[in-house]
Structures are given as C-alpha cells and as structure tokens.
Write an enzyme that holds these catalytic residues in place. Structure first.
Site, PDB file in Angstrom:
ATOM      1  N   TYR A  75       0.826  -1.216   0.000  1.00 18.98           N
ATOM      2  CA  TYR A  75       0.000   0.000   0.000  1.00 18.98           C
ATOM      3  C   TYR A  75       0.857   1.262   0.000  1.00 18.98           C
ATOM      4  CZ  TYR A  75      -4.462  -2.280  -0.071  1.00 18.98           C
ATOM      5  OH  TYR A  75      -5.555  -3.003  -0.499  1.00 18.98           O
ATOM      6  N   GLN A 110     -15.191   2.921  -7.371  1.00 17.17           N
ATOM      7  CA  GLN A 110     -14.560   1.808  -6.652  1.00 17.17           C
ATOM      8  C   GLN A 110     -13.096   2.136  -6.385  1.00 17.17           C
ATOM      9  OE1 GLN A 110     -15.854  -2.145  -8.677  1.00 17.17           O
ATOM     10  NE2 GLN A 110     -16.330  -0.541 -10.135  1.00 17.17           N
ATOM     11  N   HIS A 138     -15.032   1.695  -1.955  1.00 17.70           N
ATOM     12  CA  HIS A 138     -13.946   0.828  -1.469  1.00 17.70           C
ATOM     13  C   HIS A 138     -12.914   1.597  -0.642  1.00 17.70           C
ATOM     14  CE1 HIS A 138     -14.842  -2.385  -4.801  1.00 17.70           C
ATOM     15  NE2 HIS A 138     -15.673  -2.443  -3.786  1.00 17.70           N
ATOM     16  N   CYS A 146      -7.540   2.345  12.379  1.00 13.24           N
ATOM     17  CA  CYS A 146      -7.116   1.343  13.356  1.00 13.24           C
ATOM     18  C   CYS A 146      -7.820   0.016  13.072  1.00 13.24           C
ATOM     19  CB  CYS A 146      -7.453   1.832  14.768  1.00 13.24           C
ATOM     20  SG  CYS A 146      -7.108   0.584  16.004  1.00 13.24           S
ATOM     21  N   CYS A 149     -10.052  -0.345  16.796  1.00 17.94           N
ATOM     22  CA  CYS A 149     -11.087   0.596  17.264  1.00 17.94           C
ATOM     23  C   CYS A 149     -11.636   1.482  16.139  1.00 17.94           C
ATOM     24  CB  CYS A 149     -10.556   1.467  18.414  1.00 17.94           C
ATOM     25  SG  CYS A 149      -9.453   2.803  17.891  1.00 17.94           S
ATOM     26  N   CYS A 167      -2.098   2.484  16.462  1.00 17.43           N
ATOM     27  CA  CYS A 167      -3.148   3.426  16.828  1.00 17.43           C
ATOM     28  C   CYS A 167      -2.749   4.190  18.099  1.00 17.43           C
ATOM     29  CB  CYS A 167      -4.433   2.651  17.062  1.00 17.43           C
ATOM     30  SG  CYS A 167      -5.788   3.662  17.677  1.00 17.43           S
ATOM     31  N   CYS A 170      -5.409   2.878  20.951  1.00 19.65           N
ATOM     32  CA  CYS A 170      -5.477   1.523  21.537  1.00 19.65           C
ATOM     33  C   CYS A 170      -4.262   0.671  21.189  1.00 19.65           C
ATOM     34  CB  CYS A 170      -6.755   0.824  21.090  1.00 19.65           C
ATOM     35  SG  CYS A 170      -6.721   0.224  19.396  1.00 19.65           S
ATOM     36  N   ASN A 233     -15.552   1.232 -21.966  1.00 21.16           N
ATOM     37  CA  ASN A 233     -14.507   0.288 -21.546  1.00 21.16           C
ATOM     38  C   ASN A 233     -13.659  -0.066 -22.759  1.00 21.16           C
ATOM     39  OD1 ASN A 233     -13.116  -2.148 -20.484  1.00 21.16           O
ATOM     40  ND2 ASN A 233     -14.608  -1.979 -18.832  1.00 21.16           N
ATOM     41  N   GLU A 235     -12.848  -3.028 -23.418  1.00 20.31           N
ATOM     42  CA  GLU A 235     -13.294  -4.333 -23.903  1.00 20.31           C
ATOM     43  C   GLU A 235     -14.661  -4.672 -23.319  1.00 20.31           C
ATOM     44  OE1 GLU A 235      -9.907  -6.519 -22.517  1.00 20.31           O
ATOM     45  OE2 GLU A 235     -10.849  -6.906 -20.567  1.00 20.31           O
TER      46      GLU A 235
HETATM   47  C1  BJW Z   1     -10.310   0.924 -19.406  1.00 18.14           C
HETATM   48  C2  BJW Z   1      -9.135   1.611 -19.642  1.00 18.14           C
HETATM   49  C3  BJW Z   1      -9.271   2.862 -20.214  1.00 18.14           C
HETATM   50  C4  BJW Z   1      -8.572  -0.212 -18.749  1.00 18.14           C
HETATM   51  N1  BJW Z   1     -10.481   3.338 -20.523  1.00 18.14           N
HETATM   52  N2  BJW Z   1     -11.496   1.400 -19.713  1.00 18.14           N
HETATM   53  C5  BJW Z   1     -21.648 -11.886  -5.418  1.00 18.14           C
HETATM   54  C6  BJW Z   1     -21.206 -12.762  -6.373  1.00 18.14           C
HETATM   55  C7  BJW Z   1     -19.899 -13.241  -6.357  1.00 18.14           C
HETATM   56  C8  BJW Z   1     -18.997 -12.842  -5.382  1.00 18.14           C
HETATM   57  C9  BJW Z   1     -19.438 -11.957  -4.417  1.00 18.14           C
HETATM   58  C10 BJW Z   1     -20.737 -11.496  -4.443  1.00 18.14           C
HETATM   59  N3  BJW Z   1     -20.887 -10.633  -3.406  1.00 18.14           N
HETATM   60  C11 BJW Z   1     -19.714 -10.529  -2.743  1.00 18.14           C
HETATM   61  C12 BJW Z   1     -18.821 -11.337  -3.335  1.00 18.14           C
HETATM   62  C13 BJW Z   1     -17.398 -11.534  -2.915  1.00 18.14           C
HETATM   63  C14 BJW Z   1     -16.478 -10.438  -3.397  1.00 18.14           C
HETATM   64  C15 BJW Z   1     -16.534 -10.391  -4.928  1.00 18.14           C
HETATM   65  O1  BJW Z   1     -17.193  -9.604  -5.534  1.00 18.14           O
HETATM   66  N4  BJW Z   1     -15.760 -11.273  -5.571  1.00 18.14           N
HETATM   67  C16 BJW Z   1     -15.732 -11.345  -7.040  1.00 18.14           C
HETATM   68  C17 BJW Z   1     -14.346 -10.944  -7.544  1.00 18.14           C
HETATM   69  C18 BJW Z   1     -16.071 -12.749  -7.456  1.00 18.14           C
HETATM   70  N5  BJW Z   1     -16.843  -9.159  -2.827  1.00 18.14           N
HETATM   71  C19 BJW Z   1     -16.428  -8.776  -1.616  1.00 18.14           C
HETATM   72  O2  BJW Z   1     -15.756  -9.514  -0.901  1.00 18.14           O
HETATM   73  C20 BJW Z   1     -16.867  -7.424  -1.129  1.00 18.14           C
HETATM   74  N6  BJW Z   1     -17.416  -7.507   0.172  1.00 18.14           N
HETATM   75  C21 BJW Z   1     -18.617  -8.050   0.410  1.00 18.14           C
HETATM   76  O3  BJW Z   1     -19.304  -8.499  -0.483  1.00 18.14           O
HETATM   77  O4  BJW Z   1     -18.985  -8.030   1.738  1.00 18.14           O
HETATM   78  C22 BJW Z   1     -20.159  -8.751   2.121  1.00 18.14           C
HETATM   79  C23 BJW Z   1     -19.732 -10.130   2.474  1.00 18.14           C
HETATM   80  C24 BJW Z   1     -18.729 -10.317   3.393  1.00 18.14           C
HETATM   81  C25 BJW Z   1     -18.346 -11.594   3.742  1.00 18.14           C
HETATM   82  C26 BJW Z   1     -18.946 -12.693   3.129  1.00 18.14           C
HETATM   83  C27 BJW Z   1     -19.947 -12.483   2.184  1.00 18.14           C
HETATM   84  C28 BJW Z   1     -20.360 -11.191   1.871  1.00 18.14           C
HETATM   85  C29 BJW Z   1     -15.672  -6.502  -0.994  1.00 18.14           C
HETATM   86  C30 BJW Z   1     -14.995  -6.251  -2.293  1.00 18.14           C
HETATM   87  C31 BJW Z   1     -13.755  -5.391  -2.061  1.00 18.14           C
HETATM   88  C32 BJW Z   1     -12.910  -5.230  -3.325  1.00 18.14           C
HETATM   89  N7  BJW Z   1     -11.658  -4.649  -2.967  1.00 18.14           N
HETATM   90  C33 BJW Z   1     -10.729  -4.264  -4.010  1.00 18.14           C
HETATM   91  C34 BJW Z   1      -9.453  -3.694  -3.327  1.00 18.14           C
HETATM   92  C35 BJW Z   1      -9.785  -2.311  -2.750  1.00 18.14           C
HETATM   93  C36 BJW Z   1      -8.628  -1.677  -2.082  1.00 18.14           C
HETATM   94  C37 BJW Z   1      -7.442  -1.474  -2.987  1.00 18.14           C
HETATM   95  O5  BJW Z   1      -7.529  -0.820  -4.046  1.00 18.14           O
HETATM   96  O6  BJW Z   1      -6.423  -1.985  -2.624  1.00 18.14           O
HETATM   97  O7  BJW Z   1     -11.311  -3.246  -4.853  1.00 18.14           O
HETATM   98  S1  BJW Z   1     -10.357  -5.567  -5.181  1.00 18.14           S
HETATM   99  C38 BJW Z   1     -10.301  -4.534  -6.614  1.00 18.14           C
HETATM  100  O8  BJW Z   1     -11.410  -4.853  -7.506  1.00 18.14           O
HETATM  101  C39 BJW Z   1     -10.570  -3.113  -6.090  1.00 18.14           C
HETATM  102  C40 BJW Z   1     -11.436  -2.557  -7.175  1.00 18.14           C
HETATM  103  O9  BJW Z   1     -12.151  -1.443  -6.682  1.00 18.14           O
HETATM  104  C41 BJW Z   1     -12.309  -3.733  -7.543  1.00 18.14           C
HETATM  105  C42 BJW Z   1     -12.944  -3.629  -8.899  1.00 18.14           C
HETATM  106  O10 BJW Z   1     -11.984  -3.578  -9.899  1.00 18.14           O
HETATM  107  P1  BJW Z   1     -12.226  -2.629 -11.175  1.00 18.14           P
HETATM  108  O11 BJW Z   1     -12.261  -1.242 -10.748  1.00 18.14           O
HETATM  109  O12 BJW Z   1     -13.377  -3.136 -11.940  1.00 18.14           O
HETATM  110  O13 BJW Z   1     -10.854  -2.828 -11.972  1.00 18.14           O
HETATM  111  P2  BJW Z   1     -10.435  -3.990 -12.971  1.00 18.14           P
HETATM  112  O14 BJW Z   1      -8.955  -3.995 -13.047  1.00 18.14           O
HETATM  113  O15 BJW Z   1     -11.095  -5.277 -12.650  1.00 18.14           O
HETATM  114  O16 BJW Z   1     -11.035  -3.567 -14.371  1.00 18.14           O
HETATM  115  C43 BJW Z   1     -10.538  -2.438 -15.076  1.00 18.14           C
HETATM  116  C44 BJW Z   1     -11.390  -2.272 -16.323  1.00 18.14           C
HETATM  117  O17 BJW Z   1     -11.019  -1.082 -16.962  1.00 18.14           O
HETATM  118  C45 BJW Z   1     -11.218  -3.407 -17.331  1.00 18.14           C
HETATM  119  O18 BJW Z   1     -12.499  -3.841 -17.743  1.00 18.14           O
HETATM  120  C46 BJW Z   1     -10.481  -2.751 -18.513  1.00 18.14           C
HETATM  121  O19 BJW Z   1     -10.870  -3.249 -19.777  1.00 18.14           O
HETATM  122  C47 BJW Z   1     -10.892  -1.308 -18.348  1.00 18.14           C
HETATM  123  N8  BJW Z   1      -9.935  -0.328 -18.818  1.00 18.14           N
HETATM  124  N9  BJW Z   1      -8.061   0.794 -19.202  1.00 18.14           N
HETATM  125  C48 BJW Z   1     -11.568   2.533 -20.260  1.00 18.14           C
HETATM  126  N10 BJW Z   1      -8.154   3.596 -20.498  1.00 18.14           N
HETATM  127 ZN    ZN Z   2      -7.336   1.875  17.871  1.00 18.52          ZN
END
Ligand code: BJW
Ligand code: ZN
Length: 270
Positions: A75, A110, A138, A146, A149, A167, A170, A233, A235
């Site tokens: 990070y 996101q 996100h 923390c 806490c 923290c 805590c 997008n 793609e």
């Molecule tokens: C361009 C371009 C240009 C390039 N012009 N375009 C339902 C179904 C299945 C699974 C789940 C579900 N519900 C929940 C889940 C589990 C999970 C999930 O979704 N998993 C799937 C991957 C299968 N979700 C979670 O765990 C979430 N929490 C949750 O649901 O809590 C409730 C719960 C808890 C416990 C048990 C059960 C339920 C939390 C998700 C957190 C995601 N975190 C991250 C990291 C954030 C911090 C960090 O940045 O470090 O978030 S992962 C990463 O993916 C990040 C992004 O925000 C997120 C999405 O990615 P994004 O933005 O779409 O990027 P890319 O790289 O995937 O795509 C880029 C796109 O741009 C591409 O299409 C390119 O073509 C395009 N592109 N250049 C235009 N110039």
């Molecule tokens: Zn704390």
C-alpha cells in the site's frame, strides 16, 4: 440493446451523449480503468496487478493478519505511485458533469486513488466542491484506520517495517482505510450509491470489469428501476449485453466527447 463496435463509434457517441443530455438524473460508476491513463495500474486484464500478485496475499483481512508488513509495504508503494499521478481528461469531464447542475449527477467510484477528488477541486476552484466528490465505496488509499477501534488517520506517514504504525488510542496496528475481499462496505456509502442508482435515468459505467460485488450491482439497480446503462470500456464486460450503448475505447478520449453538451436543468434535480 446494441453494443457499439469501434466502427460505429461516432454515431454511438452522439447517441450516448444525447441520452446523457436528456437524463433527469445520472449515476456514474467508475473503476480502475478510468485511472489507467493517469498511470495507475488496473487490477485485472493486461498489465493488471492481479496478473503478477495474488489478491489473497494482499487484499484480505487474513493477509493483513498473516503478514502486515508485506501488505503495508504494497500500500505504501501504491500510495507513492498515486501521489505522482494526476487526474486525466475523463476525471475532469465527470467533475464538470457533476458540477454543472448540482444534484443531477452522482459519482460512485470503486477507486481508492482520490483522483476524482483532485479533478473536482481543480474544476470547481474550491477546496470542497461536494457535488463532484464521489461516493468511494472501497475507501481511500491515503487514509489509514485502526484495525481494532476504527480510529482514522487522514494524513498518515508511510512507516517502513519493522516499526509498523500503531493506533494512538489503543495501540493496535493501523491499516489502509480500504475495503478488502470478504469485508463489508460502509452501509451509508453503499446505501447512498444504490439510492442514486435507483433514481437515475442513466447509469454511466466507466472502466470497470463489473465483476466485484456489491459495487457491480449499481448499474443493475438502475436497470431494475427502469433506467438504462451506457458503458465505456476498452473491452466487453459481463454488463455489455445489458447496456443501451457500449463504447469501446479509452475513457480519457470518450468522456470529454460524451459530456460536451449544454445540459438542460431538470425539475426535481437538486
Ligand atoms: C479501461 C481503460 C481505459 C482499462 N479506458 N477502460 C456476489 C457474487 C460473487 C462474489 C461476491 C458477491 N458478493 C460478494 C462477493 C465476494 C467479493 C466479490 O465480488 N468477488 C468477485 C471478484 C467474485 N466481494 C467482496 O468480498 C466485497 N465484500 C462483500 O461483499 O462483503 C459482504 C460479504 C462479506 C463476507 C462474506 C460475504 C459477503 C468486498 C470487495 C472489495 C474489493 N476490494 C478491491 C481492493 C480495494 C482496495 C485497494 O484498491 O487496494 O477493490 S479488489 C479490486 O477490484 C478493487 C477494485 O475497486 C475492484 C474492482 O476492480 P475494477 O475497478 O473493476 O478494476 P479492474 O482492473 O477489474 O477492471 C478495469 C477495467 O477497466 C477493465 O475492464 C479494462 O478493460 C478497463 N480499462 N483501461 C476505459 N483507459
Ligand atoms: Zn485503535
């Protein structure tokens, strides 16, 4: 629903622009692709971080418990990288869209990179142009909180192992204020995003693979409420076949063209 190819793009841009200009309310969902042209790596797809790194090693609470130094170093590296990046024409176009008729457009991102905020401040010329600030579902990479806490540090120092940041209240480890896999999103932020999606005539989806839930539900909520989706997008994604217009290309090129119209203020917006 017609997906645009790059061959019919000029007409499709015109159509998408007309749909946006006629919309009473708009919700915009952005993902990593909008920041790619600023130099911020995406997660999936060519050059994406998940091609060489495993999310389960870096972006889960279990990974942080197992090896906090590794996660914090990753990070810190990303935070430093983002500091060197600037918003691109796509961020600026969305900031202008959100500012032109306050209350008409809601931005949901996101991304944790803060580039929408920086574009909003630059376009508005003020420190707090609230209507152009996105709901950051996100979290934000520049903050830490923390792990026990929840105390938030808005301006943390990048601390290098072995002196991991703790923290002041805590003494538990501080962690990035982002949402990892398996963690709940802030219900207020998510709720406000879904409310905007439900009220929207148009959901503009930019640069997301539309794979990660619940954020990927934002356009689904608009569709379920009778609105339409416009997608930008490089793609096709799982959302493409449900989009009224799908524009294949770079967000930094397409968004200024899409949003360059004279908006008509609508009843009920604001
Ligand atoms: C361009 C371009 C240009 C390039 N012009 N375009 C339902 C179904 C299945 C699974 C789940 C579900 N519900 C929940 C889940 C589990 C999970 C999930 O979704 N998993 C799937 C991957 C299968 N979700 C979670 O765990 C979430 N929490 C949750 O649901 O809590 C409730 C719960 C808890 C416990 C048990 C059960 C339920 C939390 C998700 C957190 C995601 N975190 C991250 C990291 C954030 C911090 C960090 O940045 O470090 O978030 S992962 C990463 O993916 C990040 C992004 O925000 C997120 C999405 O990615 P994004 O933005 O779409 O990027 P890319 O790289 O995937 O795509 C880029 C796109 O741009 C591409 O299409 C390119 O073509 C395009 N592109 N250049 C235009 N110039
Ligand atoms: Zn704390």
């Amino acid at each position: 629903m017609v997906g645009a190819s790059s061959l019919n793009r000029p007409r499709e841009i015109e159509r998408a622009s007309a749909l946006l200009s006629g919309a009473g309310r708009i919700v915009v969902l952005t993902g990593a692709g909008i920041s790619a042209e600023s130099g911020v790596p995406t997660f999936r797809g060519p050059g994406g971080m998940w091609k060489s790194l495993r999310p389960e090693d870096l972006a889960t609470p279990e990974a942080f418990r197992r090896d906090p130094a590794l996660v914090l170093e990753w990070y810190a590296w990303r935070r430093a990288l983002v500091r060197e990046c600037s918003p691109n024409p796509a961020h600026h176009a969305l900031a202008r869209l959100a500012l032109e008729v306050p209350g008409r457009t809601t931005l949901v991102t996101q991304n944790v990179d803060g580039l929408h905020h920086r574009a909003a401040r630059a376009e508005a010329g003020t420190a707090d142009p609230a209507p152009a600030f996105p709901h950051e579902v996100h979290g934000a990479i520049h903050r830490t909180r923390c792990s026990r806490c929840g105390w938030v540090d808005e301006d943390p120092q990048d601390v290098v192992a072995p002196d991991l940041p703790r923290c002041p209240r805590c003494a538990a480890l501080m962690r990035p204020d982002v949402v990892w896999f398996g963690e709940m999103l802030d219900p207020d932020v998510l709720g406000a995003s879904f409310d905007a999606a439900e009220a929207a005539d148009v959901c503009l989806v930019v640069g997301t693979s539309a794979l990660v839930y619940p954020a990927a539900s934002v356009p689904e909520v608009t569709l379920a409420a009778g609105g339409i989706v416009i997608e930008v997008n490089l793609e096709p994604t799982p959302l493409t076949r449900r989009a009224e217009v799908s524009l294949l290309g770079e967000a930094g090129q397409l968004l200024p063209a899409l949003t360059a119209y004279a908006p008509a203020p609508r009843d009920g917006a604001g």
